[in-house]
Motif scaffolding. Structure first.
Motif, mmCIF file in Angstrom:
data_model
loop_
_atom_site.group_PDB
_atom_site.id
_atom_site.type_symbol
_atom_site.label_atom_id
_atom_site.label_comp_id
_atom_site.label_asym_id
_atom_site.label_seq_id
_atom_site.Cartn_x
_atom_site.Cartn_y
_atom_site.Cartn_z
ATOM 1 N N GLU B 157 0.828 -1.216 0.000
ATOM 2 C CA GLU B 157 0.000 0.000 0.000
ATOM 3 C C GLU B 157 0.859 1.263 0.000
ATOM 4 O OE1 GLU B 157 -1.595 -1.495 3.542
ATOM 5 O OE2 GLU B 157 -0.929 0.186 4.779
ATOM 6 N N ASN B 249 -18.202 2.993 -7.793
ATOM 7 C CA ASN B 249 -18.672 2.501 -6.487
ATOM 8 C C ASN B 249 -17.623 2.678 -5.386
ATOM 9 O OD1 ASN B 249 -20.587 1.434 -4.777
ATOM 10 N ND2 ASN B 249 -19.960 -0.681 -5.109
ATOM 11 N N GLU B 251 -17.552 5.580 -3.757
ATOM 12 C CA GLU B 251 -18.187 6.553 -2.869
ATOM 13 C C GLU B 251 -19.684 6.286 -2.973
ATOM 14 O OE1 GLU B 251 -18.101 10.092 -0.556
ATOM 15 O OE2 GLU B 251 -16.357 9.190 -1.497
ATOM 16 N N ILE B 252 -20.387 6.368 -1.838
ATOM 17 C CA ILE B 252 -21.823 6.119 -1.880
ATOM 18 C C ILE B 252 -22.547 7.344 -2.416
ATOM 19 C CG2 ILE B 252 -23.850 5.621 -0.441
ATOM 20 C CD1 ILE B 252 -21.919 3.887 1.278
ATOM 21 N N TYR B 253 -23.392 7.118 -3.419
ATOM 22 C CA TYR B 253 -24.068 8.226 -4.091
ATOM 23 C C TYR B 253 -24.946 9.026 -3.140
ATOM 24 C CZ TYR B 253 -27.169 10.960 -6.944
ATOM 25 O OH TYR B 253 -27.854 12.022 -7.466
ATOM 26 N N CYS B 254 -24.977 10.348 -3.341
ATOM 27 C CA CYS B 254 -26.031 11.191 -2.785
ATOM 28 C C CYS B 254 -26.128 12.371 -3.726
ATOM 29 C CB CYS B 254 -25.699 11.636 -1.362
ATOM 30 S SG CYS B 254 -24.323 12.768 -1.292
ATOM 31 N N ASP B 255 -27.256 13.096 -3.677
ATOM 32 C CA ASP B 255 -27.455 14.171 -4.653
ATOM 33 C C ASP B 255 -26.363 15.236 -4.587
ATOM 34 O OD1 ASP B 255 -29.629 12.856 -5.563
ATOM 35 O OD2 ASP B 255 -31.121 14.112 -4.563
ATOM 36 N N SER B 256 -25.782 15.428 -3.412
ATOM 37 C CA SER B 256 -24.732 16.453 -3.280
ATOM 38 C C SER B 256 -23.338 15.887 -3.537
ATOM 39 C CB SER B 256 -24.751 17.043 -1.872
ATOM 40 O OG SER B 256 -26.012 17.497 -1.517
ATOM 41 N N LYS B 259 -20.382 18.271 -4.075
ATOM 42 C CA LYS B 259 -20.044 19.027 -2.870
ATOM 43 C C LYS B 259 -19.320 18.146 -1.852
ATOM 44 C CE LYS B 259 -23.302 22.356 -1.509
ATOM 45 N NZ LYS B 259 -24.563 22.562 -0.762
ATOM 46 N N THR B 260 -19.815 16.922 -1.650
ATOM 47 C CA THR B 260 -19.184 16.075 -0.632
ATOM 48 C C THR B 260 -17.764 15.710 -1.044
ATOM 49 O OG1 THR B 260 -20.179 14.111 -1.599
ATOM 50 C CG2 THR B 260 -21.284 15.041 0.303
#
Lengths: 315, 264
Positions: B157, B249, B251-256, B259-260
């Motif tokens: 790593e 996949n 990052e877990i999707y969200c509408d923002s 921004k996140t």
């Protein structure tokens, strides 16, 4: 050559939430998957809440009503009984506010909440009746009445989160954020609430879980995915999870069906309690931190399970 | 995607002048700005105009100023081992060495240095003969680096293999070989080494540089690229990485999600 033990290395952890005014009860803070103490820390054990209603429940099975005989119409006495039964937390549900029941006023609800809070010395969860608009009004008054008690209030949804979040911020409470088994909506709701400046460690995620036999594996997968996300650094999913197990388990026909109706399923008392216990222990394995239960015997049995699971397996 | 901000490099005029005038402000400005724009590391390079004997002191000065301005680790970038070691000596936290090639004499200098300073290291899939043309030859060199790191106790790593992208206007046939190399690097060890790339290389002296960089970054991410030395000042690049994180996949999707990605 020495064997290297393969251990998962997580980069982040779950936020730690305080559940009472003097910071003696906390949940969350895990830096590993549930009960894998050999890969990280589990500083706080999950807590068990017993429900109190501010209105005598009509559709509860007799077996569930029996331990609360004589107190079902008196939320203060019921709450005290829950503490006697060993509940870590009392979860007051203001069902009387429901327009289909008494349509009680926010002020009346707040008075009940205050009376219960004054009578007990364990942390409190206060939820509304489930009608989002009404809950916003009710929680606003409840939040005010319980200023400084650091309660967990809810449920905040996409529709009413602004009022609930504002109340919590002004009066020093934490908020339950509910979204219907949808990790993306859950994350978005957490973002919207933190954008109002509510600290992330004052949000508990309510994924609206189902009971054993009613979609438990779906809820499990969502909780697991959110937890892995949290441990990998997703701050907007790094909140403790609350599971309203009692309401789901006691809705299952396997719990409600009497000895006469389903003799082949065995005695109802044992069966219904098992339904609640197994749903809880399953979600404990998925990362749940706060469990809202109904039967005192379930609390007792889950505690035995948690005692075992909290024994460190670190090496 | 681990973004390594490329901007603190004497190749850029403002940094070159800052070094000449001993003016820390441009270094601090870019450290802070790249930190605010999702960089996880700051690449630090004295540039070609600093005399070899001055490079260690200049590197030390750059690393100190960058880390005072932003709470980020540095990717210490030089062909001069003395300059790299000077940077490592003053570095706070876990640094990254940029870089070794697959030449044994270089690996013998840099890999023990990474072990000594507990630093990560970039290994270039090339040697004194130059950059190989085929994925197969790149992989053979990558394997040399993997073996040497393993022998020195560097965990995979902490090893970032750079398959070496060349400008697409002069070496167009390399693009597909780089993508194939990225895929194969992940099979070299378990756990697999990490991968990185000097992204802006792909578009040297081309038109529409931002578009080329961004497109190649996303194609590379789909083939196993973990990190890139890149221009984090490019908004469209950051947004594309945010979208790719969702599609891969990671990052877990969200509408923002845009921004996140930018929130720390």
């Amino acid at each position: 050559m020495a064997v290297t033990i393969a251990k998962e290395k997580w980069t982040s952890k779950v936020g730690e939430m305080v559940l009472d005014a003097d910071s003696s009860v906390k949940v969350g803070g895990e830096s590993t998957l549930p009960f894998l103490q050999f890969e990280g820390d589990i500083p706080n054990r999950p807590v068990l809440a017993l429900e109190v209603w501010d209105l005598e429940p009509v559709d509860w099975p007799e077996i569930l009503k029996a331990p609360f005989a004589g107190v079902l119409a008196d939320p203060v006495a019921w709450a005290k009984k829950n503490v006697e039964y060993g509940a870590d937390v009392v979860a007051l549900r203001l069902m009387s506010a429901h327009p289909d029941f008494k349509n009680a006023s926010p002020e009346d609800c707040a008075a009940t909440a205050k009376a219960v809070a004054d009578a007990i010395n364990v942390p409190m969860i206060i939820t509304g009746c489930g009608v989002e608009e009404k809950d916003a009004e009710v929680l606003e008054k409840v939040g005010e009445a319980l200023t400084g008690k650091n309660c967990l209030i809810g449920c905040a949804t996409e529709k009413n989160y602004k009022t609930v979040t504002a109340t919590a911020m002004v009066n020093g409470h934490s908020v339950i954020a509910s979204s219907p088994l949808d990790i993306n909506l859950s994350k978005q709701l957490n973002i919207l609430m933190t954008e109002m400046n509510l600290p992330a460690n004052r949000i508990a995620i309510d994924p609206l879980v189902g009971a054993l036999g009613y979609g438990i594996e779906y809820a499990y997968s969502i909780m697991e995915r959110a937890r892995i996300g949290a441990l990998m650094g997703d701050k907007m999913l790094a909140m403790p999870v609350i599971c309203f197990v009692g309401q789901e388990a006691w809705k299952a026909k396997e719990a409600k069906s009497t000895d006469d109706e389903s003799p082949e399923w065995g005695a109802q008392e044992r069966r219904s309690i098992l339904w609640e216990v197994l749903t809880t222990t399953t979600f404990a394995q998925a990362g749940g931190s706060i469990f809202v239960l109904r039967h005192p015997e379930s609390v007792k049995q889950v505690k035995v399970h948690l005692d075992k699971m909290m024994e460190s397996n670190a090496y | 995607m681990i973004l390594i901000g490329e901007r603190i490099n004497g190749m850029f005029k403002d940094i070159r002048e800052a070094i000449q005038n001993k003016d820390p402000e441009p270094v601090r400005y870019w450290a802070k700005r790249q930190y605010e724009r999702c960089a996880a590391y700051l690449d630090i390079n004295t540039g070609p105009t600093v005399e070899k004997e001055d490079q260690p002191a200049v590197m030390e000065w750059l690393v100190k100023n960058a880390q005072e301005a932003a709470p980020l680790p540095c990717c210490i970038d030089s062909t001069n081992p003395d300059a790299i070691e000077a940077g490592l000596k003053v570095h706070q936290g876990k640094a990254m060495i940029n870089s070794t090639t697959a030449d044994q004499w270089k690996m013998d200098i840099y890999i023990p240095m990474a072990a000594k300073y507990n630093a990560a290291i970039i290994g270039l899939a090339m040697n004194e003969k130059g950059v190989p043309k085929s994925a197969t030859d790149r992989i053979a060199l990558a394997m040399e680096i993997v073996v040497n790191c393993d022998m020195n106790g560097i965990p995979m790593e902490d090893l970032y293999i750079d398959p070496l992208m060349l400008p697409c206007n002069v070496a167009q046939e390399h693009g597909v070989e780089v993508l194939e190399t990225l895929r194969q690097i992940k099979t070299l060890a378990d756990p697999a080494p990490r991968t990185t790339m000097g992204l802006s290389n792909s578009s040297q002296r081309c038109t529409n540089r931002h578009l080329i960089n961004r497109t190649f970054l996303i194609m590379s991410m789909a083939n196993g690229l973990d990190s890139a030395i890149s221009d984090v000042d490019d908004d469209e690049l950051l947004d594309a990485v945010a979208a790719a994180n969702i599609l891969l996949n990671k990052e877990i999707y969200c509408d923002s999600f845009l921004k996140t990605f930018r929130a720390r």
